[in-house]
Design a protein around this motif. Structure first.
Motif, PDB file in Angstrom:
ATOM      1  N   MET A  42       1.004  -1.240  -0.069  1.00 49.18           N
ATOM      2  CA  MET A  42       0.111  -0.114   0.188  1.00 49.18           C
ATOM      3  C   MET A  42       0.949   0.978   0.017  1.00 49.18           C
ATOM      4  O   MET A  42       1.477   1.552   0.937  1.00 49.18           O
ATOM      5  N   ASP A  43       0.703   2.041  -1.033  1.00 49.87           N
ATOM      6  CA  ASP A  43       1.632   3.074  -1.340  1.00 49.87           C
ATOM      7  C   ASP A  43       1.379   4.179  -0.272  1.00 49.87           C
ATOM      8  O   ASP A  43       2.177   5.051   0.029  1.00 49.87           O
ATOM      9  N   ASP A  44       0.244   4.364   0.219  1.00 44.91           N
ATOM     10  CA  ASP A  44      -0.155   5.484   0.973  1.00 44.91           C
ATOM     11  C   ASP A  44      -0.082   5.242   2.442  1.00 44.91           C
ATOM     12  O   ASP A  44      -0.224   5.869   3.442  1.00 44.91           O
ATOM     13  N   ILE A  45       0.626   4.300   2.751  1.00 42.26           N
ATOM     14  CA  ILE A  45       0.954   3.742   4.109  1.00 42.26           C
ATOM     15  C   ILE A  45       2.186   4.300   4.343  1.00 42.26           C
ATOM     16  O   ILE A  45       3.320   4.028   3.838  1.00 42.26           O
TER      17      ILE A  45
ATOM     18  N   GLN B 203      13.613 -11.190  24.575  1.00 41.85           N
ATOM     19  CA  GLN B 203      13.176 -11.388  23.150  1.00 41.85           C
ATOM     20  C   GLN B 203      12.688 -10.180  22.587  1.00 41.85           C
ATOM     21  O   GLN B 203      12.436  -9.146  23.479  1.00 41.85           O
ATOM     22  N   ARG B 204      12.917 -10.027  21.249  1.00 43.48           N
ATOM     23  CA  ARG B 204      12.498  -8.859  20.413  1.00 43.48           C
ATOM     24  C   ARG B 204      10.818  -8.957  20.271  1.00 43.48           C
ATOM     25  O   ARG B 204      10.652 -10.061  19.435  1.00 43.48           O
ATOM     26  N   LEU B 205      10.172  -7.901  20.824  1.00 41.51           N
ATOM     27  CA  LEU B 205       8.497  -8.342  20.456  1.00 41.51           C
ATOM     28  C   LEU B 205       8.095  -7.179  19.557  1.00 41.51           C
ATOM     29  O   LEU B 205       8.938  -6.200  19.479  1.00 41.51           O
ATOM     30  N   VAL B 206       7.043  -7.443  18.820  1.00 39.09           N
ATOM     31  CA  VAL B 206       6.343  -6.435  18.077  1.00 39.09           C
ATOM     32  C   VAL B 206       4.771  -6.364  18.467  1.00 39.09           C
ATOM     33  O   VAL B 206       4.422  -7.420  18.910  1.00 39.09           O
ATOM     34  N   GLY B 207       4.246  -5.298  18.369  1.00 39.58           N
ATOM     35  CA  GLY B 207       2.873  -5.030  18.544  1.00 39.58           C
ATOM     36  C   GLY B 207       2.149  -4.008  17.744  1.00 39.58           C
ATOM     37  O   GLY B 207       3.082  -3.191  17.112  1.00 39.58           O
ATOM     38  N   TYR B 208       1.154  -3.682  17.750  1.00 39.06           N
ATOM     39  CA  TYR B 208       0.460  -2.600  16.691  1.00 39.06           C
ATOM     40  C   TYR B 208      -0.925  -2.518  17.241  1.00 39.06           C
ATOM     41  O   TYR B 208      -1.619  -3.494  17.746  1.00 39.06           O
ATOM     42  N   TRP B 209      -1.374  -1.391  16.938  1.00 39.26           N
ATOM     43  CA  TRP B 209      -2.950  -0.956  17.108  1.00 39.26           C
ATOM     44  C   TRP B 209      -3.254  -0.189  16.251  1.00 39.26           C
ATOM     45  O   TRP B 209      -2.749   1.117  15.804  1.00 39.26           O
ATOM     46  N   ILE B 210      -4.272  -0.351  15.440  1.00 33.04           N
ATOM     47  CA  ILE B 210      -4.705   0.469  14.451  1.00 33.04           C
ATOM     48  C   ILE B 210      -6.332   0.821  14.734  1.00 33.04           C
ATOM     49  O   ILE B 210      -7.181  -0.161  15.048  1.00 33.04           O
TER      50      ILE B 210
ATOM     51  N   GLY C 210      -5.757  -3.528   5.121  1.00 24.90           N
ATOM     52  CA  GLY C 210      -4.311  -3.996   4.910  1.00 24.90           C
ATOM     53  C   GLY C 210      -3.309  -2.954   5.515  1.00 24.90           C
ATOM     54  O   GLY C 210      -2.116  -3.141   5.357  1.00 24.90           O
ATOM     55  N   ILE C 211      -4.036  -2.208   6.058  1.00 26.46           N
ATOM     56  CA  ILE C 211      -2.912  -1.228   7.165  1.00 26.46           C
ATOM     57  C   ILE C 211      -2.087  -1.703   7.899  1.00 26.46           C
ATOM     58  O   ILE C 211      -0.568  -1.345   8.232  1.00 26.46           O
ATOM     59  N   ALA C 212      -2.567  -2.703   8.997  1.00 24.36           N
ATOM     60  CA  ALA C 212      -1.854  -3.081  10.049  1.00 24.36           C
ATOM     61  C   ALA C 212      -0.749  -4.165   9.192  1.00 24.36           C
ATOM     62  O   ALA C 212       0.342  -4.103   9.643  1.00 24.36           O
ATOM     63  N   THR C 213      -1.068  -5.047   8.199  1.00 23.36           N
ATOM     64  CA  THR C 213      -0.090  -5.644   7.476  1.00 23.36           C
ATOM     65  C   THR C 213       1.183  -4.936   6.773  1.00 23.36           C
ATOM     66  O   THR C 213       2.403  -5.061   6.887  1.00 23.36           O
ATOM     67  N   ALA C 214       0.793  -3.762   6.135  1.00 26.01           N
ATOM     68  CA  ALA C 214       1.843  -2.805   5.474  1.00 26.01           C
ATOM     69  C   ALA C 214       2.406  -2.366   6.807  1.00 26.01           C
ATOM     70  O   ALA C 214       3.994  -2.166   6.350  1.00 26.01           O
ATOM     71  N   ALA C 215       2.032  -1.813   7.803  1.00 27.59           N
ATOM     72  CA  ALA C 215       2.942  -1.092   8.699  1.00 27.59           C
ATOM     73  C   ALA C 215       3.789  -2.152   9.420  1.00 27.59           C
ATOM     74  O   ALA C 215       4.914  -1.757   9.556  1.00 27.59           O
ATOM     75  N   LEU C 216       3.204  -3.517   9.797  1.00 29.93           N
ATOM     76  CA  LEU C 216       4.159  -4.270  10.374  1.00 29.93           C
ATOM     77  C   LEU C 216       5.235  -4.795   9.428  1.00 29.93           C
ATOM     78  O   LEU C 216       6.350  -4.740   9.755  1.00 29.93           O
ATOM     79  N   GLY C 217       5.078  -4.853   8.332  1.00 34.97           N
ATOM     80  CA  GLY C 217       6.085  -4.999   7.187  1.00 34.97           C
ATOM     81  C   GLY C 217       7.069  -4.149   7.042  1.00 34.97           C
ATOM     82  O   GLY C 217       8.078  -4.409   6.928  1.00 34.97           O
ATOM     83  N   ARG C 218       6.846  -2.903   7.118  1.00 34.01           N
ATOM     84  CA  ARG C 218       7.638  -1.892   7.149  1.00 34.01           C
ATOM     85  C   ARG C 218       8.574  -1.785   8.360  1.00 34.01           C
ATOM     86  O   ARG C 218       9.703  -1.527   8.320  1.00 34.01           O
TER      87      ARG C 218
ATOM     88  N   VAL D  28      -2.820 -10.790  10.051  1.00 28.15           N
ATOM     89  CA  VAL D  28      -1.784 -10.033   9.834  1.00 28.15           C
ATOM     90  C   VAL D  28      -0.189 -10.422  10.151  1.00 28.15           C
ATOM     91  O   VAL D  28       0.563 -10.508   9.322  1.00 28.15           O
ATOM     92  N   LEU D  29      -0.134 -11.377  11.147  1.00 28.97           N
ATOM     93  CA  LEU D  29       1.258 -12.135  11.500  1.00 28.97           C
ATOM     94  C   LEU D  29       1.447 -12.957  10.711  1.00 28.97           C
ATOM     95  O   LEU D  29       2.642 -13.057   9.897  1.00 28.97           O
ATOM     96  N   ARG D  30       0.658 -13.865  10.213  1.00 33.00           N
ATOM     97  CA  ARG D  30       0.761 -14.869   9.084  1.00 33.00           C
ATOM     98  C   ARG D  30       1.054 -14.063   7.715  1.00 33.00           C
ATOM     99  O   ARG D  30       2.275 -14.451   7.086  1.00 33.00           O
ATOM    100  N   LYS D  31       0.546 -13.170   7.431  1.00 33.50           N
ATOM    101  CA  LYS D  31       0.755 -12.440   6.058  1.00 33.50           C
ATOM    102  C   LYS D  31       2.328 -11.712   6.161  1.00 33.50           C
ATOM    103  O   LYS D  31       2.938 -11.833   5.099  1.00 33.50           O
TER     104      LYS D  31
END
Length: 150
Positions: free
Chosen positions: A1-4, A76-83, A91-99, A123-126
Motif C-alpha cells: 500500500m503506497d499511502d501507508i 526477546q524482541r517483540l512487536v505489536g500494533y494498534w490500528i 491492509g494497513i496493519a499488515t503494511a505497517a508491520l512489514g515496514r 496480519v502476523l501470518r501475512k
C-alpha cells in the motif's frame, strides 16, 4: 500500500492512540483493558523514553491510523500494533508491520496475540510469522499464542 507511511511518534499522536484504545470493540478483540488517560500517557512517556524501543506512528493517506512498536522483554524482541477501527480491513496493519520489520535487524522477532484475535493472527501470518506452540494462559488469564519470525 503506497499511502501507508511510518514516522516517529509525535506528542499529538499519543492522544489519537488513546482514543483508539478506548474503542470497546478494539479492546475486546485485543483482549486488553483500556487504560485511563493518565495511565495511558504515563505508559507512552515511559516507552518513548527507552531508546531500545522502536515506536512508529502509522499514517494512512496522511492521517494517523495507529501505531506499530517493538521492544525487548525477557530477552526477546517483540512487536505489536494498534490500528484504529475506522482503518480496519484495508491492509494497513499488515503494511505497517512489514515496514517496521524492514528496519528491525534482530531475528527472531516475536508477537503475542489473543487466541480470539483472528485479524491480528492473519496480519502476523501475512508478514511471515508462524505459530510457535500451543496457546498459553498469560498472568492476566488471557489465552495467547506466540508467533515467531525467524
Amino acid at each position: 500500500m503506497d499511502d501507508i507511511e511510518l514516522r516517529a511518534v509525535q506528542d499529538d499522536d499519543v492522544e489519537t492512540f488513546f482514543v483508539h484504545q478506548q474503542d470497546p470493540s478494539a479492546a475486546a478483540m485485543a483482549a486488553m483493558t483500556p487504560r485511563d488517560h493518565a495511565a495511558f500517557l504515563a505508559h507512552w512517556t515511559r516507552i518513548r523514553a527507552d531508546p531500545a524501543n522502536v515506536l512508529r506512528t502509522v499514517l494512512a493517506g496522511g492521517a494517523v491510523a495507529g501505531n506499530v512498536v517493538s521492544w525487548e522483554q525477557s530477552g526477546q524482541r517483540l512487536v505489536g500494533y494498534w490500528i484504529g477501527r475506522e482503518h480496519w480491513g484495508r491492509g494497513i496493519a499488515t503494511a505497517a508491520l512489514g515496514r517496521l520489520l524492514e528496519v528491525l535487524p534482530d531475528r527472531p522477532v516475536h508477537a503475542y496475540v489473543a487466541v480470539a484475535n483472528a485479524g491480528s493472527i492473519r496480519v502476523l501470518r501475512k508478514c511471515g510469522f508462524h505459530q510457535a506452540g500451543p496457546p498459553v494462559t498469560a498472568d492476566d488469564g488471557i489465552a495467547e499464542l506466540l508467533f515467531t519470525l525467524g
